[in-house]
Write an enzyme that holds these catalytic residues in place. Structure first.
Site, PDB file in Angstrom:
ATOM      1  N   LYS A 213      49.930  35.109  25.277  1.00 26.52           N
ATOM      2  CA  LYS A 213      51.481  34.926  25.278  1.00 26.52           C
ATOM      3  C   LYS A 213      51.952  33.766  24.609  1.00 26.52           C
ATOM      4  O   LYS A 213      52.730  33.719  23.710  1.00 26.52           O
ATOM      5  CB  LYS A 213      52.424  35.426  26.477  1.00 26.52           C
ATOM      6  N   GLU A 219      41.188  28.555  27.658  1.00 24.97           N
ATOM      7  CA  GLU A 219      40.115  29.388  27.810  1.00 24.97           C
ATOM      8  C   GLU A 219      40.010  30.451  26.775  1.00 24.97           C
ATOM      9  O   GLU A 219      39.225  30.586  26.052  1.00 24.97           O
ATOM     10  CB  GLU A 219      40.108  30.280  29.119  1.00 24.97           C
ATOM     11  N   GLY A 274      53.299  37.565  32.029  1.00 21.37           N
ATOM     12  CA  GLY A 274      51.816  37.764  31.794  1.00 21.37           C
ATOM     13  C   GLY A 274      51.294  39.156  32.305  1.00 21.37           C
ATOM     14  O   GLY A 274      50.448  39.961  31.980  1.00 21.37           O
ATOM     15  N   ARG A 275      51.423  38.793  33.874  1.00 21.47           N
ATOM     16  CA  ARG A 275      50.907  40.036  34.678  1.00 21.47           C
ATOM     17  C   ARG A 275      51.712  41.355  34.492  1.00 21.47           C
ATOM     18  O   ARG A 275      51.314  42.306  35.287  1.00 21.47           O
ATOM     19  CB  ARG A 275      50.709  39.529  36.152  1.00 21.47           C
ATOM     20  N   GLU A 360      50.018  36.115  42.196  1.00 23.38           N
ATOM     21  CA  GLU A 360      50.703  35.471  41.234  1.00 23.38           C
ATOM     22  C   GLU A 360      52.156  35.415  41.182  1.00 23.38           C
ATOM     23  O   GLU A 360      52.877  34.588  40.960  1.00 23.38           O
ATOM     24  CB  GLU A 360      50.092  35.369  39.719  1.00 23.38           C
ATOM     25  N   HIS A 391      29.852  49.832  52.544  1.00 22.64           N
ATOM     26  CA  HIS A 391      28.336  49.364  53.091  1.00 22.64           C
ATOM     27  C   HIS A 391      28.349  47.730  52.762  1.00 22.64           C
ATOM     28  O   HIS A 391      27.114  47.247  52.603  1.00 22.64           O
ATOM     29  CB  HIS A 391      27.492  49.967  51.832  1.00 22.64           C
ATOM     30  N   LYS A 516      45.557  22.959  35.683  1.00 21.89           N
ATOM     31  CA  LYS A 516      45.315  22.857  34.085  1.00 21.89           C
ATOM     32  C   LYS A 516      45.585  21.385  33.614  1.00 21.89           C
ATOM     33  O   LYS A 516      44.614  21.137  32.782  1.00 21.89           O
ATOM     34  CB  LYS A 516      46.440  23.691  33.455  1.00 21.89           C
TER      35      LYS A 516
HETATM   36  O1  F6P Z   1      47.693  30.490  34.005  1.00 18.63           O
HETATM   37  C1  F6P Z   1      48.091  31.594  34.355  1.00 18.63           C
HETATM   38  C2  F6P Z   1      48.864  32.159  33.071  1.00 18.63           C
HETATM   39  O2  F6P Z   1      49.816  31.838  32.694  1.00 18.63           O
HETATM   40  C3  F6P Z   1      49.158  33.868  33.810  1.00 18.63           C
HETATM   41  O3  F6P Z   1      50.127  33.965  34.127  1.00 18.63           O
HETATM   42  C4  F6P Z   1      48.826  34.432  32.226  1.00 18.63           C
HETATM   43  O4  F6P Z   1      48.799  35.941  32.568  1.00 18.63           O
HETATM   44  C5  F6P Z   1      47.646  33.724  31.999  1.00 18.63           C
HETATM   45  O5  F6P Z   1      47.844  32.439  32.188  1.00 18.63           O
HETATM   46  C6  F6P Z   1      47.283  33.754  30.378  1.00 18.63           C
HETATM   47  O6  F6P Z   1      48.358  33.182  29.719  1.00 18.63           O
HETATM   48  P1  F6P Z   1      48.716  33.393  28.206  1.00 18.63           P
HETATM   49  O7  F6P Z   1      48.705  35.038  28.112  1.00 18.63           O
HETATM   50  O8  F6P Z   1      49.596  32.586  27.778  1.00 18.63           O
HETATM   51  O9  F6P Z   1      47.406  32.873  27.309  1.00 18.63           O
END
Ligand code: F6P
Length: 561
Positions: A213, A219, A274-275, A360, A391, A516
Site C-alpha cells: 500500500k 521487507e 492492509g489487513r 493487528e 497430534h 520499524k
Molecule cells: O507493519 C504493518 C503493516 O503496515 C500492515 O498493516 C500491512 O499489512 C503491512 O505492514 C504491509 O504494508 P504495505 O502494504 O504498506 O507494504
C-alpha cells in the site's frame, strides 16, 4: 471529521455491562454437558444459518439469558449506529481520520456505494476492470516475458496484509487455479523465501507483483529489488522490468519510480487497510492464478455477508453473535486466547491470516478517547489445521486446565477427496468439539477399566478430561470462492463489532512503528554506518556477536550460490 463512538461512556460503566458481569458470576459454574441434558432444543436455538455458512454456538458456555444480556449490551453501545457508520463510509478510523471502506470493494450493486464523502465506486470498478483485462491477457498467454514465452509464474512480493490475504486465498482456491499458472509468495526479508522461489522459477516466465500500500515497506522493497536484479541478470535488458513487474499500491508514483510500467500499476486507496485489502488490487495474485471470475465470486460471497451484516437483526446477525460470544469468553469468562482450527486442508493459512486480522486490528490498550481501554482487548489468536493440531497441541486443550475457546471450521466435503478421507476429517472435528464439551470424569474412566486393578485410580486421574471447553463450529459445503469470501467477511465484521465493544479503533496499527524505527537504526549499525545513540548492553552485545560471526564466516548472497 473522524467519527468517534457516539456513546462517550466507558463500556465497563454501562449498566448493561454490570448485568453481564453479575450473570457471569453465576455462569462460571455452568457445565456444557448439563446445559445439553437440560435443554433438548439447545442446538436448534443456538445455531444459525447465514448464506453458505452454518454456525453452531450451542457448545459455548452461554444460555438464552447470556445472549439477551450480550445483545442488550451491544444496543447500549449503539452498535447498529456504529455498523451504519462503518458501512456508510464515515471516518471510523479515528486516529488516521479515514473511512474503512473495504465493503465498497465487494459491493455488487449497480449504483453508487452509499458513502458519506463521495461515491468511490467509479474508481473501484475501473481498477477491477483493469484487473480483469490484465488477467485475461495473462491467461491467454499474451503477456510475454523477455524471450517471448508467456508468463506462468506469479510471484507476489508483499508482507502482512499484502501477503497473508492473497496467499491464504490462493492456497484455499488452489482447485480453481488456471491451468499452467503457478503462485508463489515472498514476504520475509531474510531472503530464504526469495531464494527458494527463484530457484524454481524461470525468469523468462515470471511475473512479479509487488504489493505494498505504501510502497515503502522495507521487507517488500528489499525483495523486489533483489528480484529485479535477478531478472535483469537473466534478461540483460532494462526494458524487461516493464514486462515482468506489476504493482498494487496507493503510491503509484513510487511504483513507477521503481520501473514498473504505469499500465501495470493497480491503485488502491487510503481507505483500504492492509489487513482488509485482499478485495482490492492487493488481491491481484488471486485473480492472476485463479482467474478473474473466481476473484469476482470471492468478492460476491463477501458482499453477501456484508448485506447480512447490514440488514440482519442483532439477534440473528452471524458476525455480531460470533463477536459477542467472543467478548463473553474474553472478558467475562476470562479466556486469554482463541484457537482457530480448520478441518479443511484448503484453509491451512487461515489461522495465520486471522492472527493479523484480529490482533493487528484489536490488539490495543488505548481507547478512542486516548485513555486506557476499560476491558482486556483482543485475545491471542493462534491455531492450525485441526487434524495436525490434534497430534500436536490438543493435549493442552483437553487437559491443560486453561480455558481455551476454539473455532472449528469444517468443510462437509473436501476440495479434493481421495477415498473416504474427508469423512475422517469431519469425524475428527465433530469428535473433538464433543470431547471438549463433555470431557470424561475419572469415575467414567475407572468404570471403563472394570474390573479395577491396583493402580487404576492413578491411571484414571491421568486419563480424565475435564471438558467444558467452549467451542463454536462453522460448517459449510465444499469451499469455493463465494464461501471463502463469506467466511473472511464474517471474521472481518466480528473484529469490527469487538472493536466497538472494547472501545478501540480497529483500523490503525501504530504499535508496529517503534520496531520499524529501531530496525533502521540497527541496520545502520550492522552496515558499519553507526547509530543514532546509545543502545542497551544486550542489544550492543548481540550486535557484536552477529558482526563477529559474519566476519568469520563471510557473506554468501543468494546470487553467488
Ligand atoms: O507493519 C504493518 C503493516 O503496515 C500492515 O498493516 C500491512 O499489512 C503491512 O505492514 C504491509 O504494508 P504495505 O502494504 O504498506 O507494504
Amino acid at each position: 471529521m473522524s467519527t468517534p463512538p457516539r456513546s462517550a461512556e466507558r463500556p465497563d460503566q454501562l449498566p448493561s455491562w454490570r448485568r453481564l458481569v453479575r450473570h457471569g458470576r453465576e455462569a462460571q459454574a455452568l457445565r456444557l454437558a448439563d446445559l445439553f441434558a437440560r435443554d433438548p432444543g439447545r442446538f436448534e436455538r443456538l445455531s444459525f444459518e447465514c448464506g453458505a455458512l452454518f454456525l453452531d454456538f450451542s457448545k459455548q458456555r452461554v444460555t438464552a439469558e447470556t445472549l439477551d444480556l450480550l445483545l442488550d449490551h451491544a444496543r447500549s453501545l449503539d452498535l447498529p449506529a456504529r455498523v451504519a457508520a462503518l458501512l456508510g463510509g464515515e471516518k471510523v478510523n479515528s486516529t488516521e481520520e479515514r473511512a474503512a471502506l473495504h465493503t465498497a470493494l465487494r459491493f455488487r450493486g449497480k449504483g453508487p456505494y452509499p458513502c458519506a464523502d463521495r461515491d468511490v465506486m467509479p474508481e473501484v470498478r475501473a481498477v477491477l476492470g483493469r484487473i480483469h483485462a490484465f488477467c485475461e491477457s495473462l491467461h491467454r498467454g499474451e503477456l510475454a516475458g523477455f524471450d517471448g514465452r508467456p508468463l506462468r509464474n506469479v510471484v507476489n512480493i508483499g508482507i502482512g496484509g499484502s501477503d497473508l490475504g492473497p496467499a491464504m486465498a490462493c492456497e484455499a482456491l488452489r482447485s480453481r487455479h488456471v491451468a499452467g499458472m503457478r503462485a508463489h509468495f515472498v514476504s520475509n526479508v531474510d531472503s530464504t523465501e526469495l531464494a527458494r522461489v527463484l530457484e524454481v522459477c524461470d525468469p523468462a516466465e515470471t511475473l512479479f507483483i509487488v504489493v505494498s500500500k505504501t510502497f515503502s515497506t522495507r521487507e517488500t522493497l528489499a525483495n523486489a529489488e533483489s528480484a529485479r536484479e535477478w531478472l535483469l541478470r537473466a534478461a540483460n535488458d532494462p526494458a524487461a522490468v516493464a514486462r515482468h513487474f506489476a504493482a498494487a499500491t496507493a503510491r503509484e508514483d513510487r511504483a513507477r519510480d521503481f520501473g514498473i510500467e504505469p499500465g501495470r500499476v493497480f491503485g488502491l486507496w487510503d481507505w483500504v487497510g492492509g489487513r482488509y485489502s485482499l478485495w482490492s488490487a492487493a488481491g491481484l495474485a488471486i485473480a492472476a492464478v485463479a482467474g478473474a471470475d473466481t476473484f469476482e465470486a470471492l468478492l460476491a460471497g463477501a458482499g453477501e455477508m456484508d448485506a447480512h451484516f447490514r440488514a440482519a437483526p442483532l439477534e440473528a446477525n452471524a458476525p455480531v453473535l460470533l463477536a459477542l460470544i467472543g467478548i463473553w469468553n474474553r472478558n467475562v469468562l476470562g479466556a486469554p486466547t482463541l484457537a482457530v482450527l480448520p478441518y479443511d486442508g484448503a484453509l491451512g493459512l487461515f489461522p495465520a491470516y486471522l492472527q493479523q486480522l484480529e490482533m493487528e486490528s484489536n490488539g490495543k490498550r488505548v481507547d478512542h478517547s486516548g485513555g486506557p481501554a476499560a476491558l482486556e482487548t483482543c485475545p491471542v489468536v493462534w491455531g492450525g489445521l485441526g487434524n495436525d493440531a490434534q497430534h500436536a497441541f490438543f493435549q493442552k486443550l483437553h487437559q491443560g486446565g486453561e480455558l481455551v475457546p476454539c473455532d472449528f471450521i469444517v468443510a462437509a466435503r473436501g476440495q479434493c477427496e481421495i477415498g473416504g478421507q474427508h469423512l475422517e476429517s469431519v469425524a475428527n472435528a465433530l469428535a473433538q468439539s464433543r470431547a471438549m464439551m463433555r470431557g470424561r470424569s475419572a469415575e467414567e474412566v475407572s468404570r471403563e477399566m472394570y474390573p479395577p486393578h491396583a493402580g487404576d485410580l492413578l491411571a484414571a486421574a491421568h486419563r480424565a478430561v475435564p471438558g467444558n471447553q467452549p467451542t463454536t463450529t462453522i460448517v459449510y459445503d465444499r469451499l469455493g470462492p463465494a464461501t471463502l469470501g463469506a467466511l473472511i467477511a464474517l471474521y472481518e465484521h466480528k473484529v469490527f463489532v469487538q472493536g466497538v465493544c472494547w472501545g478501540v479503533n480497529s483500523f490503525d496499527q501504530w504499535g508496529v512503528e517503534l520496531g520499524k524505527e529501531i530496525a533502521r537504526d540497527i541496520l545502520a549499525r550492522l552496515a558499519g554506518e553507526g547509530g543514532t545513540g546509545e543502545v542497551d548492553a544486550s542489544t550492543a552485545g548481540l550486535l557484536r556477536r552477529v558482526l563477529a560471526l559474519r566476519a568469520q564466516r563471510g557473506e554468501e548472497s543468494v546470487h553467488e550460490r
